[in-house]
Design an enzyme around this catalytic site. Structure first.
Site: not given
Length: 329
Positions: A15, A38, A81, A110, A149, A177, A210, A233
């Site tokens: 984000v 996203e 996404q 999410c 995902k 994730h 992760g 990430a």
């Protein structure tokens, strides 16, 4: 168009941080594929496609604001996404963007209230019929590959059934994730749960996400999980050269990032947020950090990190002209 998701290093969707400048920075430092942040299906449905010939961009604009932008440099590597709760709405949104991206990924991971309350994100994890509807609708009607995902479900058997359901729709890859919906980022990812899925011989690449924070974590993760690809990430945000063997300094990366922000005329709020995020692990007490925090324009953000001259040169070259170079299509 086809995309090979196997044995890849991938920028995770993040984000605010996953906009064009940071995606380009990631590609330049070794990422194979880059996922954008996203975007909700209804938001991209309302956007107008514009060609910004001045900057060499394709922009999707709603109410005067750029919702998503891309350029030739990331062609074939940019994954859009989408957040959605239904096949019909997903398709309406994806059709707007599909010819300008390499693939479409459906966000099923999410945990935020906004997504879950709207039937999106983690809300989909326990709705197999809806998942099948969304993924098959996109796959049958779009010219680009579709992926999903997810997050882990509390029970391994349920997670495995979820993955097999997604696999059956014809997706090209599945991102996992390695946390459940309830787990926040401070809680260690459960790598062994991803391995248990991989061990079931799923026919499409499994992309692990992760707790990959350093270059050496990539090999450790692949060995521990058996995942085909690794999605990064926070590790990328803290030092985007994690994707390559030779590590660059955070200061050099922030400088490069801000120049990219200038090149694409990124909004200052996004440049500010992302540069501060890049500095958050190692430079919290740096004086430049405080200057960026107080900045109210892209020029001020750049000046705070000694990129003011680059900004001025760009401004003189591109913004003194009377023609905007932007057309709608």
């Amino acid at each position: 168009m086809d995309v090979d998701y196997a044995n890849k290093l991938i920028l995770a969707p993040m984000v605010r941080a996953g906009t064009l400048p940071f995606r380009l920075l990631s590609l330049r430092h070794g990422a194979d594929l880059v996922y954008g942040e996203e975007i909700i299906d209804k938001k991209i449905q309302r956007a107008e496609r514009r060609v910004n010939s001045k900057l060499g961009l394709v922009e999707f604009v709603h109410n005067g604001k750029v919702v998503y932008s891309t350029c030739e440099e990331e062609a074939g590597k940019n994954i859009f996404q989408i957040g959605t709760a239904s096949g019909v709405s997903a398709l309406l949104g994806a059709e707007v963007i599909a010819r300008d991206v390499a693939g479409i990924d459906v966000n099923m991971g999410c945990p935020k209230h906004f997504s879950v309350s709207g039937g999106m994100g983690c809300a989909l994890l326990t709705k197999p019929e809806t998942i099948v509807d969304i993924l098959t609708t996109l796959r049958r009607n779009l010219p680009v590959p579709i992926t999903a995902k997810i997050r882990l479900l509390p029970d391994h058997a349920d997670t495995l059934q979820l993955v097999k359901t997604i696999e059956s729709t014809g997706v090209k890859a599945i991102g996992i994730h390695a946390r459940t919906k309830e787990m926040r980022k401070e809680v260690p990812a459960i790598w062994e749960r991803v391995k248990r899925v991989v061990d079931e011989n799923i026919s499409v690449p499994i992309i692990h996400n992760g707790d990959v924070f350093a270059r050496e974590d990539i090999a450790k993760c692949k060995e521990a999980t058996g995942a085909s690809s690794v999605m990064i990430a926070r590790g990328a945000l803290w030092n985007v050269s994690i994707f390559e063997e030779e590590q660059a300094s955070v200061e050099d990366l922030v400088t490069e990032y801000l120049k990219l922000c200038v090149d694409v005329e990124n909004v200052y709020q996004n440049a500010k947020f992302t540069s501060l995020s890049m500095l958050s692990k190692t430079h919290t007490k740096d004086e430049r950090n405080f200057k960026i925090t107080s900045a109210k324009s892209l020029e001020a953000v750049c000046k705070a990190f000694d990129v003011g001259d680059y900004y001025a040169e760009h401004d003189a070259k591109y913004n003194s002209a009377t023609q905007s170079g932007t057309t709608s299509e």
